[in-house]
Design a protein around this motif. Structure first.
Motif, PDB file in Angstrom:
ATOM      1  N   ASN A 253      10.790  -2.994   8.546  1.00 25.70           N
ATOM      2  CA  ASN A 253       9.755  -2.168   9.163  1.00 25.70           C
ATOM      3  C   ASN A 253       9.798  -0.737   8.609  1.00 25.70           C
ATOM      4  N   THR A 254      11.003  -0.287   8.260  1.00 24.91           N
ATOM      5  CA  THR A 254      11.113   1.037   7.631  1.00 24.91           C
ATOM      6  C   THR A 254      10.469   1.010   6.241  1.00 24.91           C
ATOM      7  N   PHE A 255      10.696  -0.093   5.504  1.00 21.52           N
ATOM      8  CA  PHE A 255      10.038  -0.271   4.199  1.00 21.52           C
ATOM      9  C   PHE A 255       8.519  -0.205   4.388  1.00 21.52           C
ATOM     10  N   ALA A 256       8.030  -0.962   5.392  1.00 27.47           N
ATOM     11  CA  ALA A 256       6.577  -1.064   5.598  1.00 27.47           C
ATOM     12  C   ALA A 256       5.987   0.302   5.936  1.00 27.47           C
ATOM     13  N   ALA A 257       6.710   1.076   6.767  1.00 27.68           N
ATOM     14  CA  ALA A 257       6.220   2.406   7.134  1.00 27.68           C
ATOM     15  C   ALA A 257       6.106   3.287   5.889  1.00 27.68           C
ATOM     16  N   SER A 258       7.096   3.178   4.991  1.00 29.50           N
ATOM     17  CA  SER A 258       7.048   3.966   3.749  1.00 29.50           C
ATOM     18  C   SER A 258       5.861   3.538   2.888  1.00 29.50           C
ATOM     19  N   LEU A 259       5.671   2.225   2.763  1.00 26.78           N
ATOM     20  CA  LEU A 259       4.561   1.718   1.942  1.00 26.78           C
ATOM     21  C   LEU A 259       3.220   2.168   2.503  1.00 26.78           C
ATOM     22  N   LEU A 260       3.089   2.059   3.834  1.00 28.71           N
ATOM     23  CA  LEU A 260       1.807   2.406   4.462  1.00 28.71           C
ATOM     24  C   LEU A 260       1.574   3.915   4.458  1.00 28.71           C
ATOM     25  N   GLY A 261       2.642   4.666   4.315  1.00 26.54           N
ATOM     26  CA  GLY A 261       2.492   6.112   4.187  1.00 26.54           C
ATOM     27  C   GLY A 261       1.809   6.463   2.868  1.00 26.54           C
ATOM     28  N   ALA A 262       2.008   5.594   1.851  1.00 26.71           N
ATOM     29  CA  ALA A 262       1.416   5.855   0.537  1.00 26.71           C
ATOM     30  C   ALA A 262       0.061   5.178   0.377  1.00 26.71           C
ATOM     31  N   LYS A 263      -0.104   4.035   1.010  1.00 26.59           N
ATOM     32  CA  LYS A 263      -1.357   3.275   0.859  1.00 26.59           C
ATOM     33  C   LYS A 263      -1.787   2.763   2.222  1.00 26.59           C
ATOM     34  N   PRO A 264      -2.929   3.213   2.739  1.00 23.45           N
ATOM     35  CA  PRO A 264      -3.340   2.772   4.079  1.00 23.45           C
ATOM     36  C   PRO A 264      -3.857   1.336   4.088  1.00 23.45           C
ATOM     37  N   LEU A 265      -3.876   0.747   5.282  1.00 27.03           N
ATOM     38  CA  LEU A 265      -4.439  -0.599   5.441  1.00 27.03           C
ATOM     39  C   LEU A 265      -5.961  -0.537   5.358  1.00 27.03           C
ATOM     40  N   LEU A 266      -6.554  -1.601   4.847  1.00 23.83           N
ATOM     41  CA  LEU A 266      -8.010  -1.698   4.795  1.00 23.83           C
ATOM     42  C   LEU A 266      -8.536  -1.932   6.216  1.00 23.83           C
ATOM     43  N   ASN A 267      -9.621  -1.271   6.548  1.00 23.84           N
ATOM     44  CA  ASN A 267     -10.202  -1.448   7.879  1.00 23.84           C
ATOM     45  C   ASN A 267     -11.158  -2.643   7.858  1.00 23.84           C
ATOM     46  N   ASP A 268     -10.588  -3.849   7.975  1.00 23.35           N
ATOM     47  CA  ASP A 268     -11.392  -5.076   7.948  1.00 23.35           C
ATOM     48  C   ASP A 268     -10.659  -6.130   8.793  1.00 23.35           C
ATOM     49  N   PRO A 269     -10.872  -6.098  10.123  1.00 26.11           N
ATOM     50  CA  PRO A 269     -10.115  -6.994  11.012  1.00 26.11           C
ATOM     51  C   PRO A 269     -10.288  -8.470  10.667  1.00 26.11           C
ATOM     52  N   ALA A 270     -11.493  -8.900  10.265  1.00 24.83           N
ATOM     53  CA  ALA A 270     -11.704 -10.326   9.964  1.00 24.83           C
ATOM     54  C   ALA A 270     -10.861 -10.741   8.756  1.00 24.83           C
ATOM     55  N   LEU A 271     -10.827  -9.888   7.741  1.00 19.68           N
ATOM     56  CA  LEU A 271     -10.029 -10.192   6.551  1.00 19.68           C
ATOM     57  C   LEU A 271      -8.542 -10.255   6.914  1.00 19.68           C
ATOM     58  N   HIS A 272      -8.106  -9.352   7.779  1.00 20.37           N
ATOM     59  CA  HIS A 272      -6.702  -9.389   8.206  1.00 20.37           C
ATOM     60  C   HIS A 272      -6.387 -10.657   8.996  1.00 20.37           C
ATOM     61  N   ARG A 273      -7.339 -11.094   9.835  1.00 20.27           N
ATOM     62  CA  ARG A 273      -7.101 -12.346  10.575  1.00 20.27           C
ATOM     63  C   ARG A 273      -6.932 -13.500   9.588  1.00 20.27           C
ATOM     64  N   TYR A 274      -7.788 -13.526   8.580  1.00 19.34           N
ATOM     65  CA  TYR A 274      -7.725 -14.602   7.589  1.00 19.34           C
ATOM     66  C   TYR A 274      -6.403 -14.573   6.812  1.00 19.34           C
ATOM     67  N   VAL A 275      -6.053 -13.412   6.286  1.00 17.97           N
ATOM     68  CA  VAL A 275      -4.843 -13.328   5.450  1.00 17.97           C
ATOM     69  C   VAL A 275      -3.596 -13.648   6.288  1.00 17.97           C
ATOM     70  N   ASN A 276      -3.591 -13.222   7.545  1.00 18.12           N
ATOM     71  CA  ASN A 276      -2.456 -13.553   8.417  1.00 18.12           C
ATOM     72  C   ASN A 276      -2.384 -15.042   8.723  1.00 18.12           C
ATOM     73  N   THR A 277      -3.558 -15.655   8.925  1.00 18.51           N
ATOM     74  CA  THR A 277      -3.579 -17.091   9.220  1.00 18.51           C
ATOM     75  C   THR A 277      -3.051 -17.879   8.020  1.00 18.51           C
ATOM     76  N   LEU A 278      -3.558 -17.544   6.844  1.00 21.81           N
ATOM     77  CA  LEU A 278      -3.113 -18.228   5.626  1.00 21.81           C
ATOM     78  C   LEU A 278      -1.627 -17.959   5.380  1.00 21.81           C
ATOM     79  N   GLY A 279      -1.233 -16.693   5.480  1.00 20.51           N
ATOM     80  CA  GLY A 279       0.152 -16.330   5.201  1.00 20.51           C
ATOM     81  C   GLY A 279       1.127 -16.990   6.159  1.00 20.51           C
TER      82      GLY A 279
END
Ligand SMILES: [Zn+2]
Length: 291
Positions: A67-93
């Motif tokens: 989670n510390t890694f993820a916080a560092s990564l997200l500090g440099a690159k924000p998440l895309l604002n697309d809830p449907a795409l996130h639902r899909y990628v999470n379901t597949l993943g």
């Protein structure tokens, strides 16, 4: 939840055929044989293992570090604002992660708002792909191949191992352990430095080849065409490494040609009878997950 159920039913029809299981056994044996041939490098790892084990990174710590890694990564690159795409990628993943020996990690998948072509994993099950990577996937089995490669980095603890080796190389095991024992606030600056380093320089090449081999098997077990990941590597082969969107990936991984050569040696016709699916079209998935 309904979407996950539908996705699982779609994929279950294709998953876990006897031949895919046999291929998994074969690859495990091949990997064990390769390790036994490592010679001096294998001996060094054997000697380092008790020290690494004594650094005591159990699963809850692995997740906290991740989670510390993820916080560092997200500090440099924000998440895309697309809830449907996130639902899909999470379901597949998560469907892919269920095929592994670590299905119970808190698997979380995110899409970064970045036009470059890349994917990142952290210890404990956070996985990110860039918007630019998604845009270049020709079918769902290719995306499954990329996610499976990242999942393999997590299940084999490649980043935890790299963090431990970095601490050992700096002769700072005691400092590392002492800081860790004081809690995450003390430990965060150390991790932040490491994260910057590892995502710009990459993992050990042997970890990348291993993630490719395991990734192919995970995708096949999940019912996808195992040639999805090789398909992505072929796309990469035709790209200019100096093209800005691909530079980081080329700098942090072995060349696509070397990765394809390595994969072809272990795949070598063994998946020819696998009738995995290329998956649904992204247009269909988009409709399905926008509901
Ligand atoms: Zn990788």
């Amino acid at each position: 939840m309904r979407a996950l159920y539908k996705f699982a039913v779609t994929c279950l029809a294709l998953a876990l055929s006897g031949s895919a299981m046999a291929q998994f056994d074969f690859l495990n044996k091949a990997m064990d044989a390769a390790k036994s041939k490592m010679g001096p490098a294998g001996n060094l790892l054997d000697k380092a293992k008790p020290i690494i084990d004594s650094m005591g990174i159990d699963e809850p710590k692995e997740i906290e570090i991740g989670n510390t890694f993820a916080a560092s990564l997200l500090g440099a690159k924000p998440l895309l604002n697309d809830p449907a795409l996130h639902r899909y990628v999470n379901t597949l993943g998560r469907w892919l992660a269920l095929q592994t020996e670590r299905p119970d990690l808190p698997w979380t998948f995110g899409v970064l708002d970045d036009d470059g072509f890349n994917a990142f994993a952290t210890p404990g099950g956070n996985i990110f792909v860039t918007k630019g990577l998604l845009a270049r996937m020709r079918n769902e089995s290719e995306l499954a191949g990329v996610l499976s490669h990242e999942i393999a980095h997590v299940i084999r603890k490649h980043y935890v191992k790299a963090l431990q080796i970095s601490a050992l190389a700096g002769g700072s095991v005691e400092i590392f352990t002492e800081r860790w024992n004081k809690g995450p606030a003390e430990f965060r600056p150390y991790i932040a430095g490491f994260v910057k380093d590892v995502y710009s320089k990459g993992l050990d090449k042997s970890d990348e080849y291993e993630a490719d081999r395991i990734g192919v098997v995970i995708a096949a077990r999940a019912g996808f065409d195992p040639y999805g990941l090789p398909g992505v590597l072929q796309t990469l082969q035709s790209q200019n490494p100096r093209d800005g969107g691909f530079t980081l990936l080329f700098e942090t991984h072995p060349t696509p040609t070397d990765r394809l050569d390595s994969l072809s040696k272990v795949m070598n016709g063994r998946f020819d009878s696998n009738n995995g699916s290329v998956g649904k079209s992204f247009a269909e998935r988009s409709k399905e997950f926008s509901r």
